[in-house]
Design a protein around this motif. Sequence first.
Motif, short mmCIF file in Angstrom:
data_model
loop_
_atom_site.label_atom_id
_atom_site.label_comp_id
_atom_site.label_asym_id
_atom_site.label_seq_id
_atom_site.Cartn_x
_atom_site.Cartn_y
_atom_site.Cartn_z
N MET A 160 19.21 -3.95 4.88
CA MET A 160 20.37 -4.35 3.92
C MET A 160 20.83 -3.20 3.11
O MET A 160 20.23 -2.37 2.71
N HIS A 161 22.09 -3.47 2.59
CA HIS A 161 22.58 -2.44 1.64
C HIS A 161 22.04 -2.83 0.30
O HIS A 161 21.53 -3.99 0.03
N PRO A 162 22.06 -1.88 -0.79
CA PRO A 162 21.87 -2.24 -1.82
C PRO A 162 22.43 -3.58 -2.79
O PRO A 162 21.74 -4.40 -3.56
N ASP A 163 23.50 -3.86 -2.22
CA ASP A 163 24.16 -4.98 -2.80
C ASP A 163 23.76 -5.90 -2.31
O ASP A 163 23.74 -7.31 -3.10
N ASP A 164 23.25 -6.07 -1.00
CA ASP A 164 22.40 -7.43 -0.47
C ASP A 164 21.17 -7.50 -1.20
O ASP A 164 20.87 -8.66 -1.65
N ALA A 165 20.41 -6.44 -1.51
CA ALA A 165 19.16 -6.45 -2.14
C ALA A 165 19.41 -7.14 -3.60
O ALA A 165 18.57 -7.97 -3.94
N ALA A 166 20.40 -6.73 -4.19
CA ALA A 166 20.75 -7.34 -5.77
C ALA A 166 21.02 -8.72 -5.59
O ALA A 166 20.62 -9.69 -6.35
N TYR A 167 21.94 -9.13 -4.68
CA TYR A 167 22.12 -10.56 -4.21
C TYR A 167 20.86 -11.46 -4.01
O TYR A 167 20.79 -12.54 -4.55
N TYR A 168 20.00 -11.00 -3.16
CA TYR A 168 19.03 -11.78 -2.77
C TYR A 168 17.68 -11.57 -3.69
O TYR A 168 16.73 -12.27 -3.60
N VAL A 195 15.86 -1.45 2.48
CA VAL A 195 17.12 -1.16 1.77
C VAL A 195 17.60 0.17 1.96
O VAL A 195 16.84 1.29 1.82
N ASP A 196 18.92 0.42 2.44
CA ASP A 196 19.36 1.70 2.37
C ASP A 196 21.17 1.63 2.33
O ASP A 196 21.58 0.63 2.63
#
Lengths: 225, 225
Positions: A160-168, A195-196
């Motif tokens: 996942m992208h850092p945006d996804d990591a923040a969302y989840y 995450v990358d």
Amino acid sequence: MSQSPLNRAQIEQLVRQSLARVVGPSANGPSQSQGPNPLVVNISARHCHLSQESVETLFGKGHTLTPKKDLYMDGQYAAQESVTLIGPRSRIISNLRILGPCRDFDQVELASTDAISLGFKIPTRNSGDIEGTPGCMLMGPAGFLKMDKGVIRAAPHVHMHPDDAAYYGVENKTFMKLRVGGDLGVTFDRIFVRVDPSFKLEVHIDTDEGNACGFTQQTPCELIK
Amino acid sequence: MSQSPLNRAQIEQLVRQSLARVVGPSANGPSQSQGPNPLVVNISARHCHLSQESVETLFGKGHTLTPKKDLYMDGQYAAQESVTLIGPRSRIISNLRILGPCRDFDQVELASTDAISLGFKIPTRNSGDIEGTPGCMLMGPAGFLKMDKGVIRAAPHVHMHPDDAAYYGVENKTFMKLRVGGDLGVTFDRIFVRVDPSFKLEVHIDTDEGNACGFTQQTPCELIK
């Protein structure tokens, strides 16, 4: 290598999301994610990653991989080339697909069922973590490659992208869950998070895991912390 | 047929419970059940159930199954006899074990991986619910048996006594969950409940499901509603 703007999995995801908006989420299944990116779940069939040096050992001096099919992750592809894997008891698996581009190490990823049919035990590891793992022999049209290590069952994981990591609300190298709906509903409680900024949101499970939950591209899935 | 007072699964369960009392439940896994009976989880490898008539078709007039190994469920056994399954594309699976005693219908239970290797699709069904399922050919030393239906993937299920059903708060023909601990922890969200006074508490999952969660007899498991 052709680059279509949307691949099949993305299109199916968009269709599912549109349908879900119109008819509501499917009765048996968890709801679709409202996250910044569509959740794509793909089954990784057995495959290998090779170094350029190993490709030349197997296919001949100067040989480079020929992309056959783009994968969902940008720049990754299934190559036209495949190899024969020879296990420790001289049992073989033919047509083991090579995924490109080349890496700086050799790694074979099998499902447990594959390993059992070959007659050996393999550990579950994250990609690249191959110290102390069993090896095997690979055979190509131009020669053999003896791998002293690198045969693993890949742990189920999500890119996942850092945006996804923040969302989840998850961090790199932690675990989260994947809930798979349908008649054979299963929750994978230990999905390793990677995450990358270069990653698209994609869960990789292997064929055993996919078969266990009867996964198809129509099966509703949900990532949960 | 020998009947030992405790089989291996029961003994291992008792040892695990004793260890859990001394050292606490294992770090990764769910706690052991405190229910009226020990929870036993077993992996069902592919197998078949046959009628006495079909046994005679395959093994000869008057032939009866010879028990080889008792199963956990009282009176059930793996027979010494096995058959060869011939799939729709003439691919075969050898040494398909027969489970006894004979039933009044013929049924083959495969994992998805088996069905894929044979080249056909099979539905997920509860045992005995075989209307409209694919058939296959079985081959034994005395002849062939054409099955017009009966090849299924068995839905994951739990057998239990009414005392267990009362403890877990579940009813016959409903669903509950099986949480499997360990590094590849998985929760099976749709375990079909079968209640009968003759049943011992036992979960049956197939080889794909067992491989997906890396199940061994040491893996902690928990039934939850």
